[in-house]
Design a protein around this motif. Structure first.
Motif, PDB file in Angstrom:
ATOM      1  N   GLY A 421       0.834  -1.462   0.111  1.00  0.00           N
ATOM      2  CA  GLY A 421       0.029  -0.208   0.221  1.00  0.00           C
ATOM      3  C   GLY A 421       0.679   0.842  -0.207  1.00  0.00           C
ATOM      4  N   GLU A 422       0.281   2.471   0.210  1.00  0.00           N
ATOM      5  CA  GLU A 422       0.960   3.967  -0.048  1.00  0.00           C
ATOM      6  C   GLU A 422       0.447   4.776   1.165  1.00  0.00           C
ATOM      7  OE1 GLU A 422       1.000   5.557  -4.035  1.00  0.00           O
ATOM      8  OE2 GLU A 422       1.214   3.547  -4.527  1.00  0.00           O
ATOM      9  N   HIS A 427      -1.428   5.017  -6.680  1.00  0.00           N
ATOM     10  CA  HIS A 427      -1.030   3.889  -6.805  1.00  0.00           C
ATOM     11  C   HIS A 427       0.544   3.557  -7.695  1.00  0.00           C
ATOM     12  CE1 HIS A 427      -2.584   3.492 -10.975  1.00  0.00           C
ATOM     13  NE2 HIS A 427      -3.398   3.904 -10.956  1.00  0.00           N
ATOM     14  N   ILE A 430       2.436   1.250  -5.169  1.00  0.00           N
ATOM     15  CA  ILE A 430       2.227  -0.414  -5.608  1.00  0.00           C
ATOM     16  C   ILE A 430       2.565  -0.731  -7.249  1.00  0.00           C
ATOM     17  CG2 ILE A 430       1.020  -0.228  -3.441  1.00  0.00           C
ATOM     18  CD1 ILE A 430      -1.476  -0.816  -5.313  1.00  0.00           C
ATOM     19  N   ASP A 431       2.544   0.238  -8.056  1.00  0.00           N
ATOM     20  CA  ASP A 431       2.497  -0.616  -9.535  1.00  0.00           C
ATOM     21  C   ASP A 431       4.362  -1.380  -9.327  1.00  0.00           C
ATOM     22  OD1 ASP A 431      -0.395   0.686  -9.928  1.00  0.00           O
ATOM     23  OD2 ASP A 431       0.665   1.978 -10.975  1.00  0.00           O
ATOM     24  N   GLY A 446      -3.429  -6.251  -1.948  1.00  0.00           N
ATOM     25  CA  GLY A 446      -3.323  -4.874  -1.157  1.00  0.00           C
ATOM     26  C   GLY A 446      -4.272  -4.635   0.246  1.00  0.00           C
ATOM     27  N   PRO A 458      -4.413   3.053   3.887  1.00  0.00           N
ATOM     28  CA  PRO A 458      -4.347   3.124   1.815  1.00  0.00           C
ATOM     29  C   PRO A 458      -5.741   1.749   1.799  1.00  0.00           C
ATOM     30  CG  PRO A 458      -2.815   2.712   2.840  1.00  0.00           C
ATOM     31  CD  PRO A 458      -3.551   2.754   4.020  1.00  0.00           C
ATOM     32  N   LEU A 460      -9.045   0.408  -0.161  1.00  0.00           N
ATOM     33  CA  LEU A 460      -9.394   0.142  -1.768  1.00  0.00           C
ATOM     34  C   LEU A 460     -10.319   1.025  -2.591  1.00  0.00           C
ATOM     35  CD1 LEU A 460      -7.652  -3.605  -2.024  1.00  0.00           C
ATOM     36  CD2 LEU A 460      -6.353  -1.339  -2.384  1.00  0.00           C
ATOM     37  N   PHE A 471      -6.397   5.059  -5.551  1.00  0.00           N
ATOM     38  CA  PHE A 471      -5.675   4.231  -4.758  1.00  0.00           C
ATOM     39  C   PHE A 471      -5.640   2.327  -5.124  1.00  0.00           C
ATOM     40  CE2 PHE A 471      -4.410   1.099  -1.336  1.00  0.00           C
ATOM     41  CZ  PHE A 471      -2.993   1.048  -1.866  1.00  0.00           C
ATOM     42  N   GLY A 474      -5.537   0.996  -9.038  1.00  0.00           N
ATOM     43  CA  GLY A 474      -4.553   0.663  -9.236  1.00  0.00           C
ATOM     44  C   GLY A 474      -4.508  -0.785  -9.556  1.00  0.00           C
ATOM     45  N   LEU A 475      -5.123  -1.709  -7.961  1.00  0.00           N
ATOM     46  CA  LEU A 475      -4.922  -3.036  -7.897  1.00  0.00           C
ATOM     47  C   LEU A 475      -5.996  -3.676  -8.315  1.00  0.00           C
ATOM     48  CD1 LEU A 475      -4.113  -5.617  -6.386  1.00  0.00           C
ATOM     49  CD2 LEU A 475      -5.560  -4.901  -4.767  1.00  0.00           C
TER      50      LEU A 475
END
Length: 483
Positions: A421-422, A427, A430-431, A446, A458, A460, A471, A474-475
């Motif tokens: 996470g961030e 994202h 995490i990318d 995630g 963080p 999702l 965020f 991205g996942l």
């Protein structure tokens, strides 16, 4: 988040005859990251000699580990040019101290002697530091994966299912079970009904990690009756069942534990399980894992994650003491309660007869695996994976650290990033993590499937129907692309 067998070397004069090169598919070798030429020669009744030439076509490697699986029951008995080990069908050849550097375009040739059966077939898939060789994309696993949630097992440095097919755990954390009950608000934070679990599966996630609280599970009297003991256990069992019913792997994980700690980086001064403690305690945690293991030991689809984020390194004066505390427990410098080490907890799980896959996290809030291989607990079931957590603000949050500390672990055992996470509401970080792990065929989850915001951690999603945050996009998009 906080809120193998070593084999003897042959003599240097052993002969090596190269012939019978395993043919490669030219179409699949268009842009391989690495190339492997496997040769079996000098066959005799019950055995054969083999040679493997490995060429690195990507960036300089400071260390390397070749992995492959024998499909016909072959067993390596001696080897040279590498440290050879074998677990089941899976063979790992890790570099010696003198040949660890492998530059772009450089090759190394290693060899072995193995026993053979009458139905020997050569390996078909090779990996170098987890990256599949001889192809620009991962080939289809030669074994068909099982349908639905698999029974995962550690085979060398891979996770496999009942059919022997390679699997990765890719998904999310579902936070709430660790804090809602001890705070007196409920059992889970938000819905955990079938629709909300299906929303996770719709992201093409195949794994859900479920954080737990030991006092709530054990029914201690500081927890409200409606949120403890049987009520809590039954709610967790129901969520686990829903996750598995949607074809996803449930991970049950111990997050918050008993034990008063007020030292460096203390999350709270409370003796109760109301925050992340540096290590689990000997008073209650073995009882927790004995109960959890007995509850799920007959369902090998359920994975056990021993302890969320150990940080004995913040309490003890030296790294050596921290890793000793991590494995052996007992009286640890800087921690005022008796500690249950990872070996204690693993022994407790295995004593119930449970053979489920067990995740063992590192230190420094699970961000440091530098001492994991040297201190890993001994597992009579041979079914361990290393767990690691990373956020953009952690110490080990760049590719150079991952190459130095993660790659050696991933070459030996399955590696699972249990939390990624961030705190940027984006994202980009995490990318990078996902790419590094994808390139090596590793697992990641995630943090977290909860409707929070960047101020509280963080998140999702913005809605439990699966609407992603900036965020989470991205996942979600990455999992769907992989799926």
């Amino acid at each position: 988040m906080r809120h193998l067998l070593r084999l003897p070397l042959l003599s240097a004069g052993a002969a090596l005859i190269v012939s019978g090169l395993l043919p490669l598919d030219p179409a699949s070798a268009a842009a391989p990251a690495c190339t492997v030429e496997y040769t079996a020669t000098n066959q005799w009744a019950g055995g054969f000699q083999g040679s493997v030439k490995v060429t690195n076509n990507s960036a300089l490697l400071s260390s390397w580990a070749l992995g492959f699986s024998f499909p016909g029951g072959q067993q390596v008995t001696q080897g040279w040019g590498a440290k050879w080990s074998q677990s089941g069908r899976v063979v790992i050849a890790a570099n010696e101290s003198w040949n660890g550097a492998l530059g772009t375009g450089a090759s190394v040739t290693i060899g072995f002697i193995a026993s053979r059966s009458d139905t020997d077939r050569p390996p078909t898939v090779f990996t170098l530091n987890g990256t599949v060789c001889n192809t620009d994309t991962d080939p289809t696993d030669p074994t068909d994966p099982v349908e639905g949630a698999p029974q995962l097992r550690a085979e060398g440095n891979r996770l496999t299912d009942e059919n022997g097919a390679t699997r990765r755990m890719l998904g999310v954390n579902r936070s709430g079970g660790e804090y809602m009950c001890v705070q007196g608000h409920g059992i889970f934070d938000g819905p955990v009904d079938d629709a909300s679990v299906k929303a996770i599966a719709d992201w093409k996630a195949n794994t859900v990690r479920i954080p737990l609280n030991e006092e709530c599970w054990l029914g201690l009297d500081n927890i409200k009756p409606e949120y403890r003991g049987a009520n809590y256990i039954n709610a967790v069992k129901a969520l686990v069942a829903r996750v598995a019913a949607h074809g996803m792997t449930p991970i049950v994980e111990l997050h918050w534990t008993y034990g008063q700690y007020t030292g460096n980086s203390a999350g709270c001064s409370d003796v109760h399980a109301s925050c992340q403690k540096p290590m689990p305690n000997a008073q209650y945690t073995p009882s927790f894992w004995a109960s959890v293991a007995n509850t799920f030991k007959d369902d090998r689809r359920v994975v056990f994650d021993l302890f969320n984020e150990p940080y004995p390194d913040r309490a003890t004066p030296t790294s050596a003491q921290a890793w000793s505390c991590w494995r052996d427990g007992g009286t640890c410098p800087g921690i005022g309660y008796e500690v249950a080490g990872t070996q204690d907890l693993l022994d407790t799980v295995r004593a119930t007869g449970a053979r489920n896959l067990v995740l063992v996290p590192g230190i420094a809030y699970s961000n440091d695996l530098s001492g994991w291989l040297a201190h890993a607990p001994t597992d009579p079931a041979g079914n361990l994976a290393a767990a690691w957590h990373v956020y953009n603000f952690n110490t080990c949050s760049n590719e150079s650290c991952w190459e130095a500390t993660l790659a050696p672990v991933a070459a030996k055992v399955p590696l699972v990033a249990g939390e990624i996470g961030e705190n940027t509401c984006a994202h980009g970080f995490i990318d990078r993590v996902m790419k590094w792990f994808d390139d090596r065929g590793l697992s990641y989850l995630g943090w977290t499937w909860n409707t929070w915001d960047c101020a509280s951690g963080p998140a999702l999603i913005s809605d439990y129907d699966g609407t992603p945050t900036a965020f989470g996009i991205g996942l979600r998009d990455h999992l769907r692309a992989l799926g």
